[in-house]
Design a protein around this motif. Structure first.
Motif, short mmCIF file in Angstrom:
data_model
loop_
_atom_site.label_atom_id
_atom_site.label_comp_id
_atom_site.label_asym_id
_atom_site.label_seq_id
_atom_site.Cartn_x
_atom_site.Cartn_y
_atom_site.Cartn_z
N TYR A 1 7.04 8.78 -0.72
CA TYR A 1 6.15 7.63 -0.59
C TYR A 1 6.42 6.91 0.73
O TYR A 1 7.57 6.71 1.11
CB TYR A 1 6.37 6.63 -1.72
CG TYR A 1 6.05 7.13 -3.10
CD1 TYR A 1 4.79 6.94 -3.66
CD2 TYR A 1 7.02 7.80 -3.86
CE1 TYR A 1 4.51 7.39 -4.94
CE2 TYR A 1 6.74 8.25 -5.13
CZ TYR A 1 5.48 8.05 -5.67
OH TYR A 1 5.21 8.49 -6.93
N ARG A 2 5.36 6.47 1.36
CA ARG A 2 5.46 5.51 2.46
C ARG A 2 4.91 4.19 1.94
O ARG A 2 3.76 4.13 1.47
CB ARG A 2 4.67 5.98 3.68
CG ARG A 2 4.72 5.00 4.85
CD ARG A 2 4.09 5.59 6.08
NE ARG A 2 2.68 5.93 5.84
CZ ARG A 2 1.98 6.75 6.60
NH1 ARG A 2 2.56 7.37 7.61
NH2 ARG A 2 0.71 7.00 6.33
N SER B 1 -3.88 12.91 -1.36
CA SER B 1 -4.04 12.71 0.08
C SER B 1 -4.61 11.34 0.42
O SER B 1 -4.35 10.82 1.52
CB SER B 1 -4.94 13.81 0.66
OG SER B 1 -6.23 13.77 0.08
N ARG B 2 -5.36 10.74 -0.49
CA ARG B 2 -5.94 9.42 -0.22
C ARG B 2 -5.11 8.30 -0.84
O ARG B 2 -5.50 7.14 -0.80
CB ARG B 2 -7.38 9.37 -0.73
CG ARG B 2 -8.31 10.33 0.01
CD ARG B 2 -9.71 10.30 -0.53
NE ARG B 2 -10.31 8.99 -0.43
CZ ARG B 2 -11.49 8.67 -0.97
NH1 ARG B 2 -12.18 9.60 -1.64
NH2 ARG B 2 -11.98 7.45 -0.84
N GLY B 3 -3.95 8.66 -1.41
CA GLY B 3 -3.04 7.66 -1.91
C GLY B 3 -3.26 7.29 -3.37
O GLY B 3 -4.10 7.88 -4.07
N ARG C 1 0.85 -1.17 0.00
CA ARG C 1 0.00 0.00 0.00
C ARG C 1 0.90 1.23 0.00
O ARG C 1 1.92 1.27 0.69
CB ARG C 1 -0.89 0.00 1.24
CG ARG C 1 -1.90 1.16 1.26
CD ARG C 1 -2.82 1.08 2.47
NE ARG C 1 -2.11 1.45 3.69
CZ ARG C 1 -1.77 0.61 4.65
NH1 ARG C 1 -2.03 -0.70 4.50
NH2 ARG C 1 -1.14 1.03 5.74
N ASP D 1 1.24 5.42 0.42
CA ASP D 1 0.80 6.77 0.71
C ASP D 1 1.81 7.72 0.07
O ASP D 1 3.02 7.44 0.05
CB ASP D 1 0.76 7.01 2.22
CG ASP D 1 -0.24 6.11 2.92
OD1 ASP D 1 -1.33 5.89 2.35
OD2 ASP D 1 0.07 5.61 4.02
N TRP E 1 3.05 11.97 -0.83
CA TRP E 1 2.99 13.42 -0.65
C TRP E 1 3.74 14.05 -1.83
O TRP E 1 4.76 13.52 -2.29
CB TRP E 1 3.66 13.83 0.66
CG TRP E 1 2.94 13.38 1.88
CD1 TRP E 1 2.07 14.10 2.66
CD2 TRP E 1 3.03 12.08 2.51
NE1 TRP E 1 1.62 13.34 3.71
CE2 TRP E 1 2.20 12.10 3.65
CE3 TRP E 1 3.73 10.90 2.20
CZ2 TRP E 1 2.04 10.99 4.48
CZ3 TRP E 1 3.59 9.79 3.03
CH2 TRP E 1 2.75 9.85 4.16
#
Length: 293
Positions: free
Chosen positions: A282-283, A143-145, A104, A106, A108
């Motif tokens: 990215y995370r 913001s929601r990936g 998954r 996330d 920015w």
């Protein structure tokens, strides 16, 4: 995908044709099936957008069914060379490249003030319409990936499997990019590179990224674009049976690493003409993989 009917469709066709002529003017003739085979890559047929190129490959029986454990590289060891030892990669970094579909993400983003209007114009005129390279300009857009879908492709150019990576915004479902990931080499270098192709109508954008090892087992992927034939970014365009390619003044740097609390992260910096244009962070969090029975 069919083009828009009527005058708007003809107008966009004229814009796309003028863009290809621009790159032909600034590029050089190449033979991607001969001396410049290192630039051979998938492209869209006329009117093609997004992942249409992948559906064409699927129609030829070259695309395997999607699997939650698929990765961008079947084995980071394919990047082994005189300048890079993949055996020293941090296990989490290596696992991401083997199994990217099960992560998954996330994200920015931050554009520079000078580059943001240009990025917005490119996304408006080309990215959203072509469903390719539609990099979001507003930070809240990501913001929601991003969703991440990977399909394994039997590459007809190199007879080695590659991976199609399809990314869309969770917020509105729009396509960010549709890329083809392989391992390749540039002329005059024995070091394998990460080779990414973004198919476009009658052409493509290609990026060759040189791998470097960090002291902490992190991975750096770097493109320099000093001269034609180096690692870097290239645009290719097709007119009839002839091809042209231009080297772009775009520099990219990716840093894939494990932070101090054990989270896998990636920093991506894009520079144009030597000036920072876009930064992405990215995370990367692994999701539980379904067991195979």
């Amino acid at each position: 995908m069919a083009r828009l009917s009527g005058s708007p469709g003809r107008a966009w066709s004229a814009v796309d044709l003028a863009t290809r002529w621009w790159w032909r003017l600034w590029g050089r003739p190449i033979d991607p099936y001969g001396d410049e085979r290192w630039l051979a890559g998938p492209h869209q047929d006329r009117g093609g957008t997004g992942d249409d190129w992948l559906e064409d490959f699927a129609g030829q029986g070259l695309v395997r069914p999607a699997d939650a454990g698929d990765g961008l590289l079947p084995d980071p060891g394919l990047l082994a060379g005189p300048e890079f030892d993949p055996a020293a990669l941090h296990p989490s970094v290596a696992d991401f490249y083997r199994h990217a579909a099960s992560y998954r993400m996330d994200v920015w983003s931050q554009w520079s003030r000078l580059a943001a209007p240009v990025g917005a114009a490119i996304t408006l005129l080309f990215g959203r319409r072509l469903r390719q390279l539609a990099l979001p300009v507003e930070p809240l857009a990501v913001s929601r990936g991003l969703t991440s879908t990977i399909r394994i492709v039997d590459d007809p150019d190199t007879a080695r499997p590659g991976a199609a990576w399809l990314r869309t915004l969770v917020s509105d479902g729009s396509t960010v990019f549709s890329g083809f990931y392989r391992v390749g080499q540039v002329p005059g270098s024995d070091q394998p590179h990460v080779w990414v192709t973004f198919p476009l109508e009658q052409g493509n954008l290609q990026v060759f990224l040189r791998p470097e090892l960090g002291e902490d087992g992190s991975l750096w992927l770097v493109s320099r674009s000093h001269q034609f034939g180096d690692d870097g970014a290239y645009v290719t365009v097709r007119f009839g049976d002839r091809w042209w390619a231009a080297n772009l003044a775009i520099h990219e740097r990716f840093h894939v690493y494990v932070d101090e609390v054990g989270t896998l992260r990636t920093d991506h910096t894009l520079k144009v003409l030597g000036l920072a244009a876009l930064r992405l962070h990215y995370r990367l969090v692994p999701d539980p993989r379904p067991s195979i029975t």
